[in-house]
Enzyme design. Structure first.
Site, PDB file in Angstrom:
ATOM      1  N   ARG A  15      13.782   1.462   2.447  1.00  0.00           N
ATOM      2  CA  ARG A  15      14.045   0.851   1.096  1.00  0.00           C
ATOM      3  C   ARG A  15      15.347   0.379   0.046  1.00  0.00           C
ATOM      4  NH1 ARG A  15       8.586  -0.665  -2.320  1.00  0.00           N
ATOM      5  NH2 ARG A  15      10.123  -1.817  -3.396  1.00  0.00           N
ATOM      6  N   HIS A  66       8.953  -6.919   0.556  1.00  0.00           N
ATOM      7  CA  HIS A  66       7.035  -6.374   0.714  1.00  0.00           C
ATOM      8  C   HIS A  66       6.283  -7.275   0.331  1.00  0.00           C
ATOM      9  CE1 HIS A  66       8.928  -2.032   2.607  1.00  0.00           C
ATOM     10  NE2 HIS A  66       9.986  -3.024   2.049  1.00  0.00           N
ATOM     11  N   TRP A  90       0.297  -1.109   0.303  1.00  0.00           N
ATOM     12  CA  TRP A  90       0.064  -0.733   0.043  1.00  0.00           C
ATOM     13  C   TRP A  90       1.031   1.239   0.137  1.00  0.00           C
ATOM     14  CZ3 TRP A  90      -4.535  -1.697  -0.566  1.00  0.00           C
ATOM     15  CH2 TRP A  90      -4.879  -2.774  -0.327  1.00  0.00           C
ATOM     16  N   ASP A 108       8.988   1.542   4.268  1.00  0.00           N
ATOM     17  CA  ASP A 108       8.971   1.583   2.716  1.00  0.00           C
ATOM     18  C   ASP A 108      10.019   3.227   2.756  1.00  0.00           C
ATOM     19  OD1 ASP A 108       7.549   0.616   1.514  1.00  0.00           O
ATOM     20  OD2 ASP A 108       5.907   1.842   2.176  1.00  0.00           O
ATOM     21  N   HIS A 128      -0.317  -1.058 -10.551  1.00  0.00           N
ATOM     22  CA  HIS A 128      -0.163  -1.609  -8.984  1.00  0.00           C
ATOM     23  C   HIS A 128      -0.115  -0.134  -7.945  1.00  0.00           C
ATOM     24  CE1 HIS A 128       2.596  -3.501  -5.687  1.00  0.00           C
ATOM     25  NE2 HIS A 128       2.364  -2.118  -5.639  1.00  0.00           N
ATOM     26  N   HIS A 176      -1.163   2.309   4.606  1.00  0.00           N
ATOM     27  CA  HIS A 176      -0.687   1.193   6.323  1.00  0.00           C
ATOM     28  C   HIS A 176      -0.643   2.059   6.952  1.00  0.00           C
ATOM     29  CE1 HIS A 176       2.358  -0.895   3.838  1.00  0.00           C
ATOM     30  NE2 HIS A 176       2.449  -0.830   3.170  1.00  0.00           N
ATOM     31  N   ASP A 230       1.275  -4.583   3.850  1.00  0.00           N
ATOM     32  CA  ASP A 230       1.939  -4.958   2.602  1.00  0.00           C
ATOM     33  C   ASP A 230       0.923  -6.382   2.103  1.00  0.00           C
ATOM     34  OD1 ASP A 230       2.982  -2.543   1.506  1.00  0.00           O
ATOM     35  OD2 ASP A 230       5.333  -3.455   1.695  1.00  0.00           O
ATOM     36  N   HIS A 246       0.354  -7.030  -3.897  1.00  0.00           N
ATOM     37  CA  HIS A 246       1.819  -7.916  -3.531  1.00  0.00           C
ATOM     38  C   HIS A 246       2.552  -9.339  -3.231  1.00  0.00           C
ATOM     39  CE1 HIS A 246       3.546  -3.458  -2.102  1.00  0.00           C
ATOM     40  NE2 HIS A 246       2.755  -3.860  -2.812  1.00  0.00           N
ATOM     41  N   ASP A 296      -2.549   0.573  -4.935  1.00  0.00           N
ATOM     42  CA  ASP A 296      -1.488   0.933  -3.413  1.00  0.00           C
ATOM     43  C   ASP A 296      -2.381   2.219  -3.012  1.00  0.00           C
ATOM     44  OD1 ASP A 296       0.624  -0.679  -2.993  1.00  0.00           O
ATOM     45  OD2 ASP A 296       2.113   0.509  -3.747  1.00  0.00           O
ATOM     46  N   HIS A 350       4.456  -2.644   9.154  1.00  0.00           N
ATOM     47  CA  HIS A 350       4.513  -2.439   7.455  1.00  0.00           C
ATOM     48  C   HIS A 350       4.216  -3.599   6.859  1.00  0.00           C
ATOM     49  CE1 HIS A 350       5.348  -0.330   4.346  1.00  0.00           C
ATOM     50  NE2 HIS A 350       5.754  -1.335   3.629  1.00  0.00           N
TER      51      HIS A 350
HETATM   52  N1  DCM Z   1       6.006  -4.643  -5.964  1.00  0.00           N
HETATM   53  C1  DCM Z   1       5.558  -5.499  -5.582  1.00  0.00           C
HETATM   54  N2  DCM Z   1       6.494  -6.977  -6.644  1.00  0.00           N
HETATM   55  C2  DCM Z   1       7.319  -6.345  -6.971  1.00  0.00           C
HETATM   56  C3  DCM Z   1       7.677  -5.734  -7.743  1.00  0.00           C
HETATM   57  C4  DCM Z   1       7.734  -4.184  -6.679  1.00  0.00           C
HETATM   58  O1  DCM Z   1       4.703  -5.781  -5.484  1.00  0.00           O
HETATM   59  N3  DCM Z   1       7.994  -7.427  -7.608  1.00  0.00           N
HETATM   60  C5  DCM Z   1       6.233  -3.359  -4.773  1.00  0.00           C
HETATM   61  C6  DCM Z   1       7.367  -2.478  -4.134  1.00  0.00           C
HETATM   62  C7  DCM Z   1       6.166  -1.203  -4.605  1.00  0.00           C
HETATM   63  C8  DCM Z   1       6.195  -1.004  -6.238  1.00  0.00           C
HETATM   64  O2  DCM Z   1       6.126  -2.420  -6.396  1.00  0.00           O
HETATM   65  O3  DCM Z   1       4.998  -0.928  -3.206  1.00  0.00           O
HETATM   66  C9  DCM Z   1       6.824  -1.023  -6.721  1.00  0.00           C
HETATM   67  O4  DCM Z   1       7.760  -0.660  -6.837  1.00  0.00           O
HETATM   68  P1  DCM Z   1       9.329  -0.581  -6.554  1.00  0.00           P
HETATM   69  O5  DCM Z   1       9.759   0.736  -6.736  1.00  0.00           O
HETATM   70  O6  DCM Z   1      10.424  -1.360  -6.387  1.00  0.00           O
HETATM   71  O7  DCM Z   1       9.428  -0.431  -8.931  1.00  0.00           O
HETATM   72 ZN    ZN Z   2       5.848  -1.769   1.392  1.00  0.00          ZN
HETATM   73 ZN    ZN Z   3       2.423  -1.334  -3.348  1.00  0.00          ZN
END
Ligand code: DCM
Ligand code: ZN
Ligand code: ZN
Ligand code: DCM
Ligand code: DCM
Length: 273
Positions: A48, A60, A1, A45, A150, A6, A121, A127, A154, A117
């Site tokens: 990360r 996450h 999210w 977040d 996504h 969150h 997620d 996720h 989110d 957190h």
């Molecule tokens: N994310 C996800 N699954 C993945 C890669 C990323 O759920 N395989 C999520 C993490 C963040 C968002 O997507 O909430 C953006 O990730 P990023 O900034 O790493 O692309």
């Molecule tokens: Zn997260």
């Molecule tokens: Zn996300």
């Protein structure tokens, strides 16, 4: 999210934890206000993408090798990356650190912040999904804005649900959490849902517990997030029909995450004494 989701999950949890859990976590997190959970809900977040926090970036989510909409499912051995980990292994690891009274308090405070957190997620359906990195690579429009799928799940759906957050996530999250808390206590989730939400919760088996949560969220990818598959949705406007099916799912996943987080924290803290 996003941050709003969150923070809402954390406020809901603070409405349900026991008094002894509240006191314990307020002391551990060094915050004796009602915001002691909400105030740390987005911390994971914020670290990360830093150099020291990079090792947590795979914590996450879990990339289930499913094939929506015809096949959904999460398999821990198949889907949790052996090196990078995943949200299921992260919940198990940080729960055990929070339980470990031999660790220095700052480590246990940090573990609490990760648990707060990641319980959030794991309830975001995307996720628990591998297709196009959890929908990050699926381009859509939502209310005329170009976004990826996504981000819509989110952030956009939840914010639209409450009529916008006007750059003030904390007060808007507190209000939404209050409404969802009432639905859990005496409204639409009171009769049956909340009892079902806690079935299978087992503090002695965090992997099985978290995997159950992931499987449930992942099933929603097949029914609601990608009901006609990924190809069908790419480049499309997510209209009223899509939103009206998605919004109650977002609402229930957020309510459920907050209620489960409270139960999980109660189990952790009560087993320390
Ligand atoms: N994310 C996800 N699954 C993945 C890669 C990323 O759920 N395989 C999520 C993490 C963040 C968002 O997507 O909430 C953006 O990730 P990023 O900034 O790493 O692309
Ligand atoms: Zn997260
Ligand atoms: Zn996300
Ligand atoms: N904290 C931590 N590790 C530290 C210092 C603090 O985990 N070395 C935690 C305690 C609080 C949060 O971080 O939850 C904020 O700490 P501070 O008040 O130091 O910013
Ligand atoms: N933190 C950490 N290690 C670092 C930097 C920060 O463990 N190298 C943690 C300590 C607190 C949280 O990040 O839990 C917030 O730290 P700060 O208040 O320094 O941003």
């Amino acid at each position: 999210w996003g941050g709003f989701g969150h923070i809402t999950v954390a406020y809901i949890a603070s409405n349900f934890v026991s008094d002894s859990t509240t006191s314990y976590l307020q002391a551990l997190l060094r915050n004796d206000t009602g915001d002691y959970l909400a105030g740390v809900a987005t911390w994971a977040d914020s670290i990360r993408y830093t150099k020291w926090g990079r090792f947590t970036s795979g914590f996450h989510f879990i990339d289930a090798h499913d094939n929506p909409p015809s096949y959904c499912g999460v398999d821990y051995d198949r889907d949790c990356k052996k090196e990078a980990g995943c949200v299921v292994s992260a919940l198990q690891n940080y729960t055990s650190q929070l339980l470990d009274t031999e660790l220095p308090l700052w480590r246990r405070a940090q573990a609490a912040k990760f648990v707060i957190h990641f319980v959030g997620d794991i309830h975001q359906p995307l996720h628990t999904e591998d297709v196009a990195r959890g929908g990050n690579g699926i381009h859509v429009t939502f209310e005329g804005k170009e976004l990826n799928l996504h981000h819509v799940w989110d952030t956009s759906i939840a914010e639209k649900l409450v009529g916008g957050i006007h750059r003030k996530p904390y007060p808007f999250a507190k209000k939404w959490a209050g409404e969802l808390t009432e639905e859990i206590k005496s409204g639409k989730y009171a009769a049956e849902s909340k009892a079902r939400w806690l079935r299978g919760t087992n503090i002695t088996d965090p992997i099985a517990t978290a995997l159950g949560w992931a499987v449930e969220g992942n099933a929603l990818v097949c029914t609601t997030v990608l009901p006609d598959g990924a190809e069908a949705i790419g480049g499309q406007e997510l209209g009223t029909d899509y939103y009206e099916k998605a919004a109650p799912v977002v609402e229930e996943q957020v309510a459920k995450a907050g209620y489960r987080l409270a139960a999980w924290l109660d189990l952790v803290i009560s087993s320390l004494k």
